[in-house]
Design a protein around this motif. Sequence first.
Motif: not given
Length: 205
Positions: A17-21
């Motif tokens: 999720w740190a990469k996606l958002v």
Amino acid sequence: MDIVLDLCDEYILDKVWAKLVPLSAFASSYASVNSTLAIPVVHSTSAWSQMVAHLPHPPIPMDSIASLYSSTVTTATPIAHLSAWPRDYIPRQLVSLCALTLVGVHILYFLFAWLSYKFIFNHDMMRHPRFLKNQIKLEIQCSLRAFPVMMLLTLPWFQAEVMGYSKLYDGLDTYGYFYLVASVPLPCISRITSGSVRRVPAVEA
């Protein structure tokens, strides 16, 4: 499912999720906070970050950024390694549960289907005249098409469990040993008593 989601968040999904958002996509939301915390802000100019910046996200208060920064990254790591969608954000939970459910059901299906085909299935049935051509392939395709529908049907129950509506607990200090022991036979007693009641037919006058 809440335990599975918590473990996946801890070891896998937090990074995903740190990469996606990424939090860096919403740099304007915490620009004033950076002067107080002295956090190395990274303004991402990638096309993905610009698209993600239009997604809804919960408010990012100063104490949340400070706690996240102090507990998950070092002073040399930019805040872009954090996600703007925290673990308790419902859209993130829904997407994570969808992914985990689909991955889990595929693993369970192919694992036990292979074991059943290898050790239980009677292979002589494949020579039966009514055995369809490519029947095994057709059955697999039928099952795979049903998985998304099954996932949508179970998703509300998983989400309710994650949000605490199932009233499950993982500590004996909540209700004690008596409730832990008594909760096992109580459903059995309920089934026995309900099954022992016979319906008496109505007698016409």
